[in-house]
Write an enzyme that holds these catalytic residues in place. Structure first.
Site, PDB file in Angstrom:
ATOM      1  N   GLN A 133      -5.632  -8.747  -2.975  1.00 57.56           N
ATOM      2  CA  GLN A 133      -5.682  -7.803  -1.842  1.00 57.56           C
ATOM      3  C   GLN A 133      -7.126  -7.499  -1.432  1.00 57.56           C
ATOM      4  OE1 GLN A 133      -3.698  -7.496  -4.490  1.00 57.56           O
ATOM      5  NE2 GLN A 133      -1.755  -6.531  -4.011  1.00 57.56           N
TER       6      GLN A 133
ATOM      7  N   GLY B 236       0.876  -1.169   0.000  1.00 61.32           N
ATOM      8  CA  GLY B 236       0.000   0.000   0.000  1.00 61.32           C
ATOM      9  C   GLY B 236       0.916   1.224   0.000  1.00 61.32           C
ATOM     10  N   ALA B 237       0.613   2.178  -0.885  1.00 61.59           N
ATOM     11  CA  ALA B 237       1.554   3.287  -1.110  1.00 61.59           C
ATOM     12  C   ALA B 237       1.958   4.029   0.173  1.00 61.59           C
ATOM     13  CB  ALA B 237       0.960   4.231  -2.156  1.00 61.59           C
TER      14      ALA B 237
ATOM     15  N   ARG C 255      10.424  -1.112  -5.066  1.00 55.16           N
ATOM     16  CA  ARG C 255       9.195  -1.025  -5.872  1.00 55.16           C
ATOM     17  C   ARG C 255       9.154   0.360  -6.529  1.00 55.16           C
ATOM     18  NH1 ARG C 255       3.685  -3.009  -3.352  1.00 55.16           N
ATOM     19  NH2 ARG C 255       3.307  -3.613  -5.514  1.00 55.16           N
TER      20      ARG C 255
ATOM     21  N   ASN D  55      -2.847   2.957  -9.986  1.00 50.16           N
ATOM     22  CA  ASN D  55      -3.343   2.181  -8.848  1.00 50.16           C
ATOM     23  C   ASN D  55      -3.308   0.710  -9.276  1.00 50.16           C
ATOM     24  OD1 ASN D  55      -4.456   2.135  -6.121  1.00 50.16           O
ATOM     25  ND2 ASN D  55      -6.339   1.405  -7.048  1.00 50.16           N
ATOM     26  N   LYS D  56      -3.673  -0.151  -8.375  1.00 48.00           N
ATOM     27  CA  LYS D  56      -3.606  -1.596  -8.611  1.00 48.00           C
ATOM     28  C   LYS D  56      -4.185  -1.982  -9.971  1.00 48.00           C
ATOM     29  CE  LYS D  56      -2.068  -4.031  -6.666  1.00 48.00           C
ATOM     30  NZ  LYS D  56      -0.662  -4.425  -7.016  1.00 48.00           N
TER      31      LYS D  56
ATOM     32  N   ASP E 214      -1.522   5.129  -6.157  1.00 48.23           N
ATOM     33  CA  ASP E 214      -0.097   4.955  -5.847  1.00 48.23           C
ATOM     34  C   ASP E 214       0.735   6.137  -6.319  1.00 48.23           C
ATOM     35  OD1 ASP E 214      -1.236   2.085  -5.899  1.00 48.23           O
ATOM     36  OD2 ASP E 214       0.690   1.947  -4.860  1.00 48.23           O
TER      37      ASP E 214
END
Ligand code: MRU
Length: 358
Positions: free
Chosen positions: A208, A59-60, A101, A259-260, A249
């Site tokens: 998630q 998670g960012a 990351r 985002n994801k 993110d």
């Protein structure tokens, strides 16, 4: 106060913290959720790098908080070094962690803050610099709590009691601190009596949504229904979704955001069904130095996550070609508003983000 007591999960969980001796970071290993709640301490640079890379912490905003604590722990462990060696080693460790990351800006944002503290205090003895770093890491965490609370309040103002909210991935307390971002309004609503219903995309391939979002919302007493990613369209068509809330993110200066993986598909569906689509994120996720979504680096992950992870046996031949991007970019034209701790930003994003973030 009484409402807060009803919902201990939202306020009770401390999933990332600096250990009492300051030499390691205590984390809840998110890869083991929801069936096992396992806490562990990570101390070496390799352990900290792996914790981020393997999504034990994820998670960012959470990886930013973790990076701050990791740097504080590294400093505490290296207090005996002389000043030039200490500064050189700490900068090396900062870029090592930063390489774990690439997509979420919060990681480099937090590391830059820690490096700035080192630069500003480079004239002090090493133990004092280590103390300043410890203080800064706690500040990063405390500020995130405050930002999430504000995002939750702004987000809650956008919805009505009983609304159905669709979310993707996990942008709850586990991904941040306390309320979370996309789940913030939902958890705050639960505390304050404005109850919402949630559809949580399971979020292939790392699940998630299933493992973390439905776990967090169940624990907090929220009405949550888990769906596979490919069911988002039918629940929207059925009229069960009034708003989409997702995390982010990295938000670019023009309002595009990463985002994801799968988030942009949700946004396209929402547009088709005329459902408002919001991304919610703290100031630390807004990257005004990144002009557009095309400038965001997308993390590619191991094909094993698609082919066999979670299954009793592999679900594809071992040598089948796979493409496994961990994030996608949602075009700003699909976004109704960006909900931040500084306010709700509506289009035109380029102009309105500048007013709050530059
Ligand atoms: O790969 P992950 O699990 O770190 O991805 C997380 C997300 O995409 C979240 O939605 C995002 O970080 C926002 S968290 C508040």
């Amino acid at each position: 106060m009484e409402n807060e007591m009803k919902n201990p999960y939202v306020r009770g969980i401390e999933h990332v913290s600096l250990a009492a001796d300051g030499k390691s970071v205590r984390i809840l290993d998110q890869t083991q959720l929801p069936m096992r709640e396992v806490y562990l301490n990570v101390a070496t640079p390799e352990e900290c790098y792996d914790a981020v890379k393997k999504l034990m912490v994820r998670g960012a905003p959470c990886i930013g908080i973790f990076a701050g604590y990791a740097m504080a722990a590294f400093a505490e462990q290296r207090k005996e070094l002389d000043l030039p060696e200490f500064l050189m080693e700490m900068k090396r460790l900062s870029s090592y962690l930063n390489s774990s990351r690439p997509t979420a800006v919060n990681l480099s944002w937090a590391l830059r803050r820690m490096e700035n503290v080192m630069d500003e205090n480079a004239g002090l003895p090493v133990p004092e610099i280590a103390e300043r770093l410890r203080e800064e890491s706690i500040k990063i965490h405390e500020e995130d709590i405050e930002m999430c609370r504000k995002i939750a309040e702004y987000g809650l103002s956008l919805v009505k009691e009983g609304d159905g909210i669709l979310t993707h991935c996990n942008a709850g307390p586990l991904a941040t601190s306390l309320y979370g971002t996309a789940l913030g309004p939902i958890l705050l609503g639960e505390e304050t009596g404005k109850r919402l219903r949630v559809f949580s995309d399971e979020t292939r391939p790392l699940l998630q949504g299933a493992r973390l979002t439905s776990y967090e919302l169940k624990k907090a007493g929220v009405d949550v229904t888990l769906i596979c990613d490919n069911m988002a369209s039918i629940v929207m068509k059925n009229g069960w979704v009034q708003d989409c809330f997702v995390g982010c993110d990295r938000v670019a200066a023009n309002g595009d955001f990463a985002n994801k993986i799968g988030t942009s598909g949700v946004a396209i569906l929402a547009k088709h069904y005329g459902i408002p689509f919001y991304t919610l994120g703290p100031s630390s996720t807004i990257d005004m130095n990144c002009p557009t979504g095309d400038d965001i680096k997308i993390e590619l992950r191991d094909p094993e996550e698609i082919r066999e992870m979670w299954y009793k046996e592999p679900m594809a031949l071992p040598d089948v070609k796979c493409y496994n991007p961990a994030f996608d970019v949602t075009d700003h034209t699909l976004v109704t508003a960006i909900v931040t701790d500084r306010g709700i930003v509506y289009p035109p994003f380029e102009e309105n983000l500048k007013k709050l973030f530059r």
